[in-house]
Design a protein around this motif. Sequence first.
Motif, PDB file in Angstrom:
ATOM      1  N   LEU A   4     103.489  94.713  22.608  1.00 51.90           N
ATOM      2  CA  LEU A   4     104.329  94.392  20.805  1.00 51.90           C
ATOM      3  C   LEU A   4     102.936  94.830  20.078  1.00 51.90           C
ATOM      4  O   LEU A   4     103.415  95.246  19.006  1.00 51.90           O
ATOM      5  CB  LEU A   4     104.255  92.652  21.428  1.00 51.90           C
ATOM      6  CG  LEU A   4     105.274  91.910  19.855  1.00 51.90           C
ATOM      7  CD1 LEU A   4     106.229  93.124  19.139  1.00 51.90           C
ATOM      8  CD2 LEU A   4     104.874  90.840  20.499  1.00 51.90           C
ATOM      9  N   GLN A   5     101.603  94.112  20.644  1.00 55.51           N
ATOM     10  CA  GLN A   5     100.406  94.533  19.677  1.00 55.51           C
ATOM     11  C   GLN A   5     100.431  96.831  19.657  1.00 55.51           C
ATOM     12  O   GLN A   5      99.873  96.538  18.534  1.00 55.51           O
ATOM     13  CB  GLN A   5      99.474  94.487  19.999  1.00 55.51           C
ATOM     14  CG  GLN A   5      98.855  92.955  20.304  1.00 55.51           C
ATOM     15  CD  GLN A   5      97.643  92.652  21.037  1.00 55.51           C
ATOM     16  OE1 GLN A   5      97.355  92.891  22.179  1.00 55.51           O
ATOM     17  NE2 GLN A   5      96.826  91.316  20.487  1.00 55.51           N
ATOM     18  N   ARG A  10     102.105 100.883  15.591  1.00 57.49           N
ATOM     19  CA  ARG A  10     102.128 102.179  15.394  1.00 57.49           C
ATOM     20  C   ARG A  10     103.493 102.337  14.233  1.00 57.49           C
ATOM     21  O   ARG A  10     103.376 102.977  14.084  1.00 57.49           O
ATOM     22  CB  ARG A  10     103.006 103.044  16.643  1.00 57.49           C
ATOM     23  CG  ARG A  10     102.228 102.667  17.298  1.00 57.49           C
ATOM     24  CD  ARG A  10     102.729 103.928  18.917  1.00 57.49           C
ATOM     25  NE  ARG A  10     101.892 103.760  19.810  1.00 57.49           N
ATOM     26  CZ  ARG A  10     102.686 103.749  21.548  1.00 57.49           C
ATOM     27  NH1 ARG A  10     103.857 103.158  21.179  1.00 57.49           N
ATOM     28  NH2 ARG A  10     101.661 103.850  21.986  1.00 57.49           N
ATOM     29  N   LEU A  11     103.850 100.464  13.891  1.00 57.79           N
ATOM     30  CA  LEU A  11     104.620 100.740  12.444  1.00 57.79           C
ATOM     31  C   LEU A  11     104.005 100.593  11.457  1.00 57.79           C
ATOM     32  O   LEU A  11     103.891 100.651  10.199  1.00 57.79           O
ATOM     33  CB  LEU A  11     105.914  99.188  13.109  1.00 57.79           C
ATOM     34  CG  LEU A  11     106.787  99.685  14.198  1.00 57.79           C
ATOM     35  CD1 LEU A  11     107.795  98.239  14.348  1.00 57.79           C
ATOM     36  CD2 LEU A  11     108.107 100.872  14.132  1.00 57.79           C
ATOM     37  N   ALA A  12     102.768  99.734  11.578  1.00 62.10           N
ATOM     38  CA  ALA A  12     101.878  99.354  10.610  1.00 62.10           C
ATOM     39  C   ALA A  12     101.139  99.969   9.881  1.00 62.10           C
ATOM     40  O   ALA A  12     101.208 100.111   8.577  1.00 62.10           O
ATOM     41  CB  ALA A  12     101.235  98.292  10.910  1.00 62.10           C
ATOM     42  N   GLY A  13     101.417 101.117  10.185  1.00 63.81           N
ATOM     43  CA  GLY A  13     100.160 102.857  10.104  1.00 63.81           C
ATOM     44  C   GLY A  13     100.913 103.620  11.113  1.00 63.81           C
ATOM     45  O   GLY A  13     101.025 103.951  11.919  1.00 63.81           O
ATOM     46  N   SER A  28      96.386 101.973   7.994  1.00 59.38           N
ATOM     47  CA  SER A  28      97.363 101.510   7.073  1.00 59.38           C
ATOM     48  C   SER A  28      97.920 102.500   5.961  1.00 59.38           C
ATOM     49  O   SER A  28      96.922 103.745   5.290  1.00 59.38           O
ATOM     50  CB  SER A  28      96.925 100.060   6.321  1.00 59.38           C
ATOM     51  OG  SER A  28      96.262 100.506   5.505  1.00 59.38           O
ATOM     52  N   ALA A  29      99.419 103.077   5.789  1.00 57.21           N
ATOM     53  CA  ALA A  29     100.040 103.676   4.455  1.00 57.21           C
ATOM     54  C   ALA A  29      99.468 103.247   3.147  1.00 57.21           C
ATOM     55  O   ALA A  29      99.561 104.072   2.521  1.00 57.21           O
ATOM     56  CB  ALA A  29     101.837 104.096   4.659  1.00 57.21           C
TER      57      ALA A  29
END
Length: 118
Positions: A4-5, A10-13, A28-29
């Motif tokens: 999960l971490q 991968r989803l946050a940045g 981060s994006a």
Amino acid sequence: MSFLQRLSARLAGRAVGTDRFGNTYYESAAKQPVYDRTRRWVVYKGAPDPTSIPPEWHAWMHHTVDAPLSEVKRYAWQKEHRPNLTGTPASYRPAGHDYAGGQRRATAGDYDAWTPGS
């Protein structure tokens, strides 16, 4: 690191790169509103140990440089980066240390306890 971490990282940045120790670095994006710069973090390969980050990536993590530096050794005198060995069997133990035998040479500054009446 849990699944999960890793997924949330991968989803946050976006992944920027991986060092020679297997640590993966992310950015981060979006910029943080307070600092007006992106957030940077690392996902460690094994146990989370901040001393396992090599100097090239440390400079990038702390916004000292915009892009990660080259990990190529440039000079013959440069040594390979090692994590902090404190508390491990490979830690530095000077002469006289309890784990190194506990014996050291006598010095002029050795303490002699005061006894009353002497």
